[in-house]
Design an enzyme around this catalytic site. Structure first.
Site, mmCIF file in Angstrom:
data_model
loop_
_atom_site.group_PDB
_atom_site.id
_atom_site.type_symbol
_atom_site.label_atom_id
_atom_site.label_comp_id
_atom_site.label_asym_id
_atom_site.label_seq_id
_atom_site.Cartn_x
_atom_site.Cartn_y
_atom_site.Cartn_z
ATOM 1 N N HIS A 17 0.823 -1.197 0.000
ATOM 2 C CA HIS A 17 0.000 0.000 0.000
ATOM 3 C C HIS A 17 0.868 1.262 0.000
ATOM 4 O O HIS A 17 2.085 1.202 0.145
ATOM 5 C CB HIS A 17 -0.999 0.016 1.171
ATOM 6 C CG HIS A 17 -0.412 0.272 2.519
ATOM 7 N ND1 HIS A 17 -1.184 0.524 3.633
ATOM 8 C CD2 HIS A 17 0.864 0.335 2.954
ATOM 9 C CE1 HIS A 17 -0.415 0.716 4.677
ATOM 10 N NE2 HIS A 17 0.829 0.615 4.303
ATOM 11 N N ASP A 63 -4.891 -10.709 -0.715
ATOM 12 C CA ASP A 63 -3.566 -11.330 -0.587
ATOM 13 C C ASP A 63 -2.732 -11.143 -1.851
ATOM 14 O O ASP A 63 -3.211 -11.394 -2.966
ATOM 15 C CB ASP A 63 -3.720 -12.824 -0.278
ATOM 16 C CG ASP A 63 -2.392 -13.464 0.104
ATOM 17 O OD1 ASP A 63 -1.573 -12.803 0.778
ATOM 18 O OD2 ASP A 63 -2.174 -14.635 -0.268
ATOM 19 N N HIS A 64 -1.494 -10.691 -1.659
ATOM 20 C CA HIS A 64 -0.542 -10.422 -2.747
ATOM 21 C C HIS A 64 -1.068 -9.366 -3.720
ATOM 22 O O HIS A 64 -0.737 -9.392 -4.909
ATOM 23 C CB HIS A 64 -0.135 -11.708 -3.475
ATOM 24 C CG HIS A 64 0.811 -12.546 -2.680
ATOM 25 N ND1 HIS A 64 0.420 -13.262 -1.567
ATOM 26 C CD2 HIS A 64 2.140 -12.747 -2.793
ATOM 27 C CE1 HIS A 64 1.471 -13.878 -1.060
ATOM 28 N NE2 HIS A 64 2.529 -13.578 -1.769
ATOM 29 N N HIS A 99 4.899 0.004 -0.398
ATOM 30 C CA HIS A 99 5.651 -0.853 0.511
ATOM 31 C C HIS A 99 4.683 -1.906 1.041
ATOM 32 O O HIS A 99 3.465 -1.742 0.934
ATOM 33 C CB HIS A 99 6.277 -0.054 1.666
ATOM 34 C CG HIS A 99 5.264 0.567 2.566
ATOM 35 N ND1 HIS A 99 4.641 1.759 2.274
ATOM 36 C CD2 HIS A 99 4.719 0.147 3.729
ATOM 37 C CE1 HIS A 99 3.784 2.052 3.239
ATOM 38 N NE2 HIS A 99 3.801 1.081 4.137
ATOM 39 N N HIS A 119 3.238 -5.102 3.810
ATOM 40 C CA HIS A 119 3.059 -5.560 5.193
ATOM 41 C C HIS A 119 2.596 -7.015 5.183
ATOM 42 O O HIS A 119 1.905 -7.443 4.254
ATOM 43 C CB HIS A 119 1.989 -4.740 5.920
ATOM 44 C CG HIS A 119 2.388 -3.330 6.190
ATOM 45 N ND1 HIS A 119 3.255 -2.989 7.197
ATOM 46 C CD2 HIS A 119 2.047 -2.177 5.573
ATOM 47 C CE1 HIS A 119 3.417 -1.670 7.203
ATOM 48 N NE2 HIS A 119 2.700 -1.147 6.228
ATOM 49 N N GLU A 169 -1.025 -4.723 11.599
ATOM 50 C CA GLU A 169 -0.226 -4.288 10.450
ATOM 51 C C GLU A 169 1.244 -4.635 10.670
ATOM 52 O O GLU A 169 1.982 -4.916 9.729
ATOM 53 C CB GLU A 169 -0.389 -2.788 10.219
ATOM 54 C CG GLU A 169 0.197 -2.333 8.894
ATOM 55 C CD GLU A 169 -0.190 -0.903 8.571
ATOM 56 O OE1 GLU A 169 -1.039 -0.698 7.702
ATOM 57 O OE2 GLU A 169 0.359 0.005 9.222
ATOM 58 N N CYS A 200 5.515 6.050 4.719
ATOM 59 C CA CYS A 200 4.342 5.364 4.173
ATOM 60 C C CYS A 200 3.821 6.026 2.901
ATOM 61 O O CYS A 200 2.980 5.461 2.201
ATOM 62 C CB CYS A 200 3.239 5.297 5.226
ATOM 63 S SG CYS A 200 3.667 4.229 6.597
HETATM 64 NI NI NI Z 1 2.445 0.789 5.618
#
Ligand code: NI
Length: 135
Positions: A15, A80-81, A40, A42, A125, A34
């Site tokens: 995100h 996911d992914h 990036h 998580h 997160e 961020c």
């Molecule tokens: Ni983040």
């Protein structure tokens, strides 16, 4: 007598936190790293808790197989992914913070559950940062 049952799940996603209507400098000031334009990732950990009466015949609050399938269809298959900003329609105009992701997961899952069941979403997160939403 109400009982809460929970299931853990996880998904990996990318995100970027930013607002389109702010300058890069303003986004940088508020969101820091961020706001990286290259995104990036998580490793999100999810705890889904369902509260309700124990069914007299089955002894279940909810069949865990059903809960597992709802988590798979509404969360894992959807997130996911994925790049949340780019690939998940709910975040096209919604900043994909952990808070907003938890609310989106809650709304998607609530609509799939019997209306007499209560739902709580806990989303990690990072191992130390997590949010909780129960409507
Ligand atoms: Ni983040």
């Amino acid at each position: 007598m109400k009982v809460t049952v929970s299931r853990k799940a996880h998904f990996n996603a990318a995100h970027r936190l930013f607002r389109k209507d702010w300058t890069f400098e303003k986004n940088d000031e508020i969101f820091g790293k961020c706001n990286n334009p290259n995104f990036h990732g998580h490793n999100y950990e999810l705890i889904v808790s369902v509260t309700g009466e124990i069914d007299k015949e089955t002894g279940y609050v909810i069949d865990m197989k059903i809960l597992k399938d709802i988590i798979k269809s509404e969360v894992e298959d959807a997130f996911d992914h994925k790049n949340l900003n780019v690939e998940v329609p709910e975040f096209r105009d919604l900043n994909p913070t952990a808070e907003n992701i938890a609310v989106v997961i809650f709304n998607k899952m609530k609509s799939k559950l019997d209306s007499d069941l209560s739902l709580e979403i806990t989303l990690y997160e990072t191992p130390r940062n997590f949010v909780t939403y129960s409507g």
